[in-house]
Design a protein around this motif. Structure first.
Motif, mmCIF file in Angstrom:
data_model
loop_
_atom_site.group_PDB
_atom_site.id
_atom_site.type_symbol
_atom_site.label_atom_id
_atom_site.label_comp_id
_atom_site.label_asym_id
_atom_site.label_seq_id
_atom_site.Cartn_x
_atom_site.Cartn_y
_atom_site.Cartn_z
ATOM 1 N N LYS A 156 0.858 -1.192 0.000
ATOM 2 C CA LYS A 156 0.000 0.000 0.000
ATOM 3 C C LYS A 156 0.890 1.236 0.000
ATOM 4 N N VAL A 157 0.726 2.057 -1.024
ATOM 5 C CA VAL A 157 1.480 3.305 -1.124
ATOM 6 C C VAL A 157 0.542 4.459 -0.781
ATOM 7 N N VAL A 158 0.903 5.209 0.238
ATOM 8 C CA VAL A 158 0.099 6.378 0.640
ATOM 9 C C VAL A 158 0.912 7.629 0.320
ATOM 10 N N LYS A 159 0.358 8.480 -0.524
ATOM 11 C CA LYS A 159 1.058 9.699 -0.936
ATOM 12 C C LYS A 159 0.307 10.923 -0.461
ATOM 13 N N GLU A 160 1.066 11.896 0.023
ATOM 14 C CA GLU A 160 0.493 13.197 0.298
ATOM 15 C C GLU A 160 0.148 13.810 -1.055
ATOM 16 N N LYS A 279 7.134 -0.920 6.934
ATOM 17 C CA LYS A 279 6.798 0.392 6.387
ATOM 18 C C LYS A 279 8.100 1.097 6.032
ATOM 19 N N ILE A 280 8.135 1.681 4.847
ATOM 20 C CA ILE A 280 9.324 2.396 4.373
ATOM 21 C C ILE A 280 8.932 3.839 4.089
ATOM 22 N N GLY A 305 6.841 12.481 3.566
ATOM 23 C CA GLY A 305 5.450 12.318 3.984
ATOM 24 C C GLY A 305 4.761 11.122 3.358
ATOM 25 N N ASP A 306 5.318 10.581 2.249
ATOM 26 C CA ASP A 306 4.745 9.392 1.616
ATOM 27 C C ASP A 306 5.205 8.142 2.374
ATOM 28 N N SER A 307 4.438 7.060 2.249
ATOM 29 C CA SER A 307 4.827 5.810 2.928
ATOM 30 C C SER A 307 4.504 4.610 2.054
#
Length: 354
Positions: A156-160, A279-280, A305-307
Motif C-alpha cells: 500500500k502506497v500512501v502519498k500526500e 513500512k518504508i 510524507g509518503d509511505s
C-alpha cells in the motif's frame, strides 16, 4: 507437524473450462508454439481461450488465414480496462519469467493456477518444456499435478496529494515570479500485489538514498546506500540474489530485506517472519526523494510524507510444478544460476605397495 511441500496438489472442484494464454510479445519464435497450443485447447479440449488483444495485433497472427477459425473463438481483453479475474480457471504462460510476473499483475485478488512453459531467456519460474505440451496440459486439466503456493506481497502506497499549478511564463497575475506550486489536498492511496520484490532506490539522484524501515511500527534501521529490496522467497533468486541475499525456497514463509550497495560494512541482508508489517518512508533528513517499483513496473517517486506499507498477501500465486516443489527448485538453481558449479577435486592417488 510440518507440512511436506510435495503434499500440495492441484484439485479441481469442477473440470476447468476457461484458460488464459499469456505470450511474450515481440518474439517471433513463440508464434508457432502459441498457435499450436491455442488450436489444441480450442479444438481438442473445447476450452474457452482468453488472449490479450495486443497479442492478436501481431501481423503474423492477424494475417494468418489458417489460424483465423481458431482466432474467432478467442475471448479478448485489454490490461487495465477489462476485469477477467473471475472468468479464468487456469493460466498458461509462454515465454520467460516475465510472463509469470505479468500474469501475477493481472490478478490483484485470487490467482488461478499457472502453468509456465520455458520459452524465454531465463526460465527460473517456468519448469515446463514445450515439446510434449499436449500430455502435460492434459495432466493439468485432469488435476494430476503438484503445486507450489508462491507468496506475494500486499503493498500500500500512501502519498500526500500535491496539486501542481502551472503558471504561464513563471509569472503570476500580480507580477511575482513563481515556480510550480504544490498544494496538499488530502492523500492518494494505491495498492499492488507483488510476486518478486518491491525496490526502493535513489532514482536519478547522485546522493545516497536515505530511507527509514519500520517493522510492526518500530524503526529497525535507516538504509543509506543505493536503496533497499523487500522480496518474497520467489524474488530471492532475482534482484535480491544479485544484491547478495540468500536464496529461499518458495515454501518458506518469509520476507527478505536486502540493502542495495549500503554505505556500511555491517549491513547484511535479513529475513523476517511473513506475518510482520514493514513500512518504508523517506528519512526526515534525506537530501533527495526516492523511487519505488513493483516487480519492475509502476515506477513512481516517493517524497517526504509518503509511505510504503508491505505485508504478506493472503492471495498467493499457485504455480504448477513439473515434478514437485523441491525438485523443480533445485533444478532451476542448477540450470539457470549454475549454483555451486565447480570442477571436482581429485582424490589422492593410491601409491602402489612396494
Amino acid at each position: 507437524h510440518i507440512q511436506d511441500p510435495a503434499s500440495q496438489r492441484l484439485t479441481w472442484n469442477k473440470p476447468p473450462k476457461s484458460v488464459l494464454v499469456i505470450k511474450k510479445i515481440h518474439d517471433a519464435s513463440l508464434l508457432q508454439p502459441f498457435k499450436e497450443l491455442c488450436a489444441y485447447l480450442t479444438e481438442e479440449n473445447n476450452m474457452i481461450v482468453y488472449v490479450e488483444k495486443k497479442v492478436l495485433e501481431d501481423p503474423a497472427i492477424a494475417n494468418d488465414e489458417h489460424f483465423g477459425p481458431v482466432k474467432k473463438k478467442f475471448c479478448t481483453f485489454r490490461e487495465d480496462y477489462d476485469d477477467i479475474s473471475n472468468q479464468i480457471d487456469f493460466i498458461i504462460c509462454l515465454g520467460g519469467d516475465g510472463t509469470l510476473l505479468y500474469a501475477s499483475s493481472l490478478f490483484q485478488g485470487s490467482v488461478p493456477p499457472v502453468m509456465a512453459f520455458h520459452l524465454g531467456s531465463l526460465g527460473f519460474l517456468t519448469p515446463f518444456n514445450f515439446e510434449n505440451f499436449q500430455s502435460q496440459v492434459t495432466q493439468v486439466i485432469e488435476g494430476n499435478a503438484a503445486l507450489v503456493l508462491r507468496s506475494r506481497l500486499k503493498v500500500k502506497v500512501v502519498k500526500e496529494h500535491r496539486e501542481k499549478t502551472t503558471v504561464q511564463n513563471g509569472i503570476e497575475e500580480n507580477g511575482v515570479v513563481s515556480a510550480n506550486l504544490e498544494k496538499e489536498v488530502g492523500k492518494q492511496i494505491m495498492q499492488y500485489q507483488v510476486l518478486n520484490e518491491v525496490v526502493v532506490d535513489r532514482g536519478p539522484s547522485s546522493y545516497l538514498s536515505n530511507v527509514d524501515v519500520f517493522l510492526d511500527g518500530h524503526l529497525i534501521t535507516t538504509v543509506q546506500g543505493d536503496g533497499v529490496i523487500v522480496s518474497t522467497p520467489t524474488g530471492s533468486t532475482a534482484y535480491a540474489a544479485a544484491a547478495g541475499a540468500s536464496m529461499i525456497h518458495p515454501n518458506v514463509p518469509a520476507i527478505m530485506i536486502t540493502p542495495i550497495c549500503p554505505h556500511s560494512l555491517s549491513f547484511r541482508p535479513i529475513v523476517v517472519p511473513a506475518g510482520v508489517e514493514l513500512k518504508i518512508m523517506l528519512s526526515p533528513d534525506a537530501r533527495n526523494t526516492a523511487w519505488v517499483s513493483f516487480d519492475g513496473r509502476k515506477r513512481q517517486e516517493i517524497c517526504h510524507g509518503d509511505s510504503i506499507s508491505i505485508t504478506t498477501s493472503c492471495y498467493p500465486l499457485p504455480s504448477i510444478c513439473f515434478r514437485d516443489p523441491v525438485s523443480d527448485w533445485f533444478e532451476s538453481l542448477a540450470e539457470c544460476l549454475h549454483w555451486n558449479v565447480r570442477k571436482k577435486q581429485n582424490n589422492f592417488a593410491v601409491e602402489e605397495e612396494e
